[in-house]
Scaffold this motif. Structure first.
Motif, PDB file in Angstrom:
ATOM      1  N   ASP A 161     -23.989  86.528 -29.320  1.00 50.62           N
ATOM      2  CA  ASP A 161     -24.343  87.240 -28.081  1.00 50.62           C
ATOM      3  C   ASP A 161     -25.001  86.349 -27.028  1.00 50.62           C
ATOM      4  O   ASP A 161     -25.841  86.798 -26.264  1.00 50.62           O
ATOM      5  CB  ASP A 161     -25.223  88.461 -28.376  1.00 50.62           C
ATOM      6  CG  ASP A 161     -24.507  89.461 -29.273  1.00 50.62           C
ATOM      7  OD1 ASP A 161     -23.287  89.632 -29.093  1.00 50.62           O
ATOM      8  OD2 ASP A 161     -25.160  90.045 -30.152  1.00 50.62           O
ATOM      9  N   THR A 162     -24.595  85.083 -26.985  1.00 47.90           N
ATOM     10  CA  THR A 162     -25.050  84.206 -25.904  1.00 47.90           C
ATOM     11  C   THR A 162     -24.135  84.463 -24.698  1.00 47.90           C
ATOM     12  O   THR A 162     -23.060  85.065 -24.847  1.00 47.90           O
ATOM     13  CB  THR A 162     -24.941  82.720 -26.303  1.00 47.90           C
ATOM     14  OG1 THR A 162     -23.562  82.361 -26.428  1.00 47.90           O
ATOM     15  CG2 THR A 162     -25.689  82.424 -27.597  1.00 47.90           C
ATOM     16  N   PRO A 163     -24.518  84.013 -23.504  1.00 52.34           N
ATOM     17  CA  PRO A 163     -23.566  84.096 -22.392  1.00 52.34           C
ATOM     18  C   PRO A 163     -22.261  83.383 -22.786  1.00 52.34           C
ATOM     19  O   PRO A 163     -22.291  82.261 -23.294  1.00 52.34           O
ATOM     20  CB  PRO A 163     -24.289  83.378 -21.259  1.00 52.34           C
ATOM     21  CG  PRO A 163     -25.738  83.618 -21.549  1.00 52.34           C
ATOM     22  CD  PRO A 163     -25.826  83.517 -23.054  1.00 52.34           C
ATOM     23  N   LYS A 164     -21.146  84.066 -22.590  1.00 46.03           N
ATOM     24  CA  LYS A 164     -19.858  83.561 -23.082  1.00 46.03           C
ATOM     25  C   LYS A 164     -19.358  82.359 -22.279  1.00 46.03           C
ATOM     26  O   LYS A 164     -19.695  82.183 -21.108  1.00 46.03           O
ATOM     27  CB  LYS A 164     -18.816  84.673 -23.070  1.00 46.03           C
ATOM     28  CG  LYS A 164     -18.488  85.196 -21.689  1.00 46.03           C
ATOM     29  CD  LYS A 164     -17.483  86.321 -21.767  1.00 46.03           C
ATOM     30  CE  LYS A 164     -17.133  86.807 -20.371  1.00 46.03           C
ATOM     31  NZ  LYS A 164     -16.092  87.800 -20.388  1.00 46.03           N
ATOM     32  N   PRO A 196     -33.978  86.719 -28.898  1.00 43.31           N
ATOM     33  CA  PRO A 196     -33.691  86.640 -27.462  1.00 43.31           C
ATOM     34  C   PRO A 196     -34.921  86.315 -26.610  1.00 43.31           C
ATOM     35  O   PRO A 196     -36.043  86.685 -26.962  1.00 43.31           O
ATOM     36  CB  PRO A 196     -33.183  88.044 -27.111  1.00 43.31           C
ATOM     37  CG  PRO A 196     -32.823  88.693 -28.400  1.00 43.31           C
ATOM     38  CD  PRO A 196     -33.693  88.057 -29.439  1.00 43.31           C
ATOM     39  N   THR A 237     -27.581  89.672 -22.026  1.00 42.46           N
ATOM     40  CA  THR A 237     -27.175  89.519 -23.425  1.00 42.46           C
ATOM     41  C   THR A 237     -28.411  89.245 -24.258  1.00 42.46           C
ATOM     42  O   THR A 237     -29.389  88.691 -23.764  1.00 42.46           O
ATOM     43  CB  THR A 237     -26.174  88.354 -23.639  1.00 42.46           C
ATOM     44  OG1 THR A 237     -26.823  87.126 -23.316  1.00 42.46           O
ATOM     45  CG2 THR A 237     -24.921  88.521 -22.802  1.00 42.46           C
ATOM     46  N   LYS A 238     -28.362  89.643 -25.508  1.00 45.15           N
ATOM     47  CA  LYS A 238     -29.479  89.416 -26.429  1.00 45.15           C
ATOM     48  C   LYS A 238     -29.083  88.320 -27.415  1.00 45.15           C
ATOM     49  O   LYS A 238     -28.719  88.597 -28.562  1.00 45.15           O
ATOM     50  CB  LYS A 238     -29.834  90.705 -27.165  1.00 45.15           C
ATOM     51  CG  LYS A 238     -30.447  91.777 -26.278  1.00 45.15           C
ATOM     52  CD  LYS A 238     -30.882  92.978 -27.111  1.00 45.15           C
ATOM     53  CE  LYS A 238     -31.541  94.045 -26.271  1.00 45.15           C
ATOM     54  NZ  LYS A 238     -32.798  93.668 -25.675  1.00 45.15           N
ATOM     55  N   ALA A 239     -29.145  87.075 -26.940  1.00 44.56           N
ATOM     56  CA  ALA A 239     -28.779  85.931 -27.781  1.00 44.56           C
ATOM     57  C   ALA A 239     -29.680  85.881 -29.013  1.00 44.56           C
ATOM     58  O   ALA A 239     -30.895  86.007 -28.907  1.00 44.56           O
ATOM     59  CB  ALA A 239     -28.900  84.648 -26.975  1.00 44.56           C
ATOM     60  N   ASN A 280     -16.667  85.441 -27.003  1.00 46.38           N
ATOM     61  CA  ASN A 280     -17.517  86.485 -27.574  1.00 46.38           C
ATOM     62  C   ASN A 280     -18.998  86.103 -27.575  1.00 46.38           C
ATOM     63  O   ASN A 280     -19.827  86.839 -28.116  1.00 46.38           O
ATOM     64  CB  ASN A 280     -17.079  86.794 -29.008  1.00 46.38           C
ATOM     65  CG  ASN A 280     -15.672  87.344 -29.053  1.00 46.38           C
ATOM     66  OD1 ASN A 280     -15.339  88.259 -28.303  1.00 46.38           O
ATOM     67  ND2 ASN A 280     -14.840  86.778 -29.910  1.00 46.38           N
ATOM     68  N   GLY A 281     -19.316  84.953 -27.001  1.00 39.48           N
ATOM     69  CA  GLY A 281     -20.702  84.507 -26.983  1.00 39.48           C
ATOM     70  C   GLY A 281     -21.177  83.935 -28.305  1.00 39.48           C
ATOM     71  O   GLY A 281     -22.375  83.872 -28.579  1.00 39.48           O
ATOM     72  N   ASP A 291     -33.610  88.107 -21.974  1.00 37.40           N
ATOM     73  CA  ASP A 291     -32.400  88.892 -22.188  1.00 37.40           C
ATOM     74  C   ASP A 291     -32.213  90.019 -21.176  1.00 37.40           C
ATOM     75  O   ASP A 291     -31.079  90.346 -20.826  1.00 37.40           O
ATOM     76  CB  ASP A 291     -32.348  89.448 -23.615  1.00 37.40           C
ATOM     77  CG  ASP A 291     -33.613  90.171 -24.029  1.00 37.40           C
ATOM     78  OD1 ASP A 291     -34.684  89.528 -24.024  1.00 37.40           O
ATOM     79  OD2 ASP A 291     -33.538  91.368 -24.356  1.00 37.40           O
TER      80      ASP A 291
END
Length: 185
Positions: A42-45, A11, A19-21, A113-114, A14
């Motif tokens: 866990d990316t921005p959806k 990330p 979110t912690k992509a 769900n990202g 974050d």
């Protein structure tokens, strides 16, 4: 001869994004093809995510940006702030990486769900030819590059100090959300 490279994508920005992509990237280079596989979580959806490898045309070893690169102290590392350690945007991971057309709408979009998975076979000779046209060398030197994943929703309030507009695309499109150092596997 087959060469394999990978990157663990961690990330960036974050705390602000929420979110912690994170994810992985795998690159397999053969005589005629570069197979690229990137999977992100866990990316921005429901957001399109530009993704590229960045580096220095002179072959200097690129490093990932961290919060230390936040030169204007606005709490975010924007695209221009990554350049000192990561170099310039080089090759896009869109629907035609070998054309090296960075600003476009042909990048992966995350689901509700990202999550997204990107996979493509790139004609290596075409990519090397275009890379040489732009950067003066046909050696991609993947182990001297870093990957960035970009993009936050357009309704996320960014500080006015966040830079990174590219053509008609604003900082929402170019804000880095994750990065990883590419290494030989």
């Amino acid at each position: 001869m087959t060469k394999k490279y990978l990157a663990k994508i961690v990330p960036l920005n974050d705390e602000f994004i929420g979110t912690k992509a994170h994810g992985t990237a795998n690159f397999t280079e053969t005589d005629d093809s570069l197979h690229i596989e990137i999977e992100m979580f866990d990316t921005p959806k429901n957001t399109e995510h530009w993704e590229h490898f960045h580096g220095f045309p002179d072959g200097k070893d690129a490093q990932i940006a961290t919060s230390a690169q936040d030169a204007n102290h606005d709490g975010l590392v924007d695209l221009p702030e990554t350049e000192a350690v990561s170099g310039t945007t080089m090759v896009p991971f869109d629907n035609a990486p070998h054309k090296m057309n960075i600003p476009n709408d042909n990048y992966p979009t995350s689901d509700e769900n990202g999550h997204f998975k990107y996979e493509i076979d790139v004609p290596l000779k075409e990519l090397q030819k275009k890379f040489k046209e732009v950067f003066g060398t046909d050696d991609l030197e993947l182990d001297k590059r870093v990957i960035y994943v970009h993009g936050v929703p357009s309704d996320l309030q960014l500080p006015a100090s966040v830079a990174g507009a590219v053509g008609s695309y604003d900082a929402h499109t170019t804000l880095p959300i994750a990065t990883g150092k590419i290494v030989k596997a």
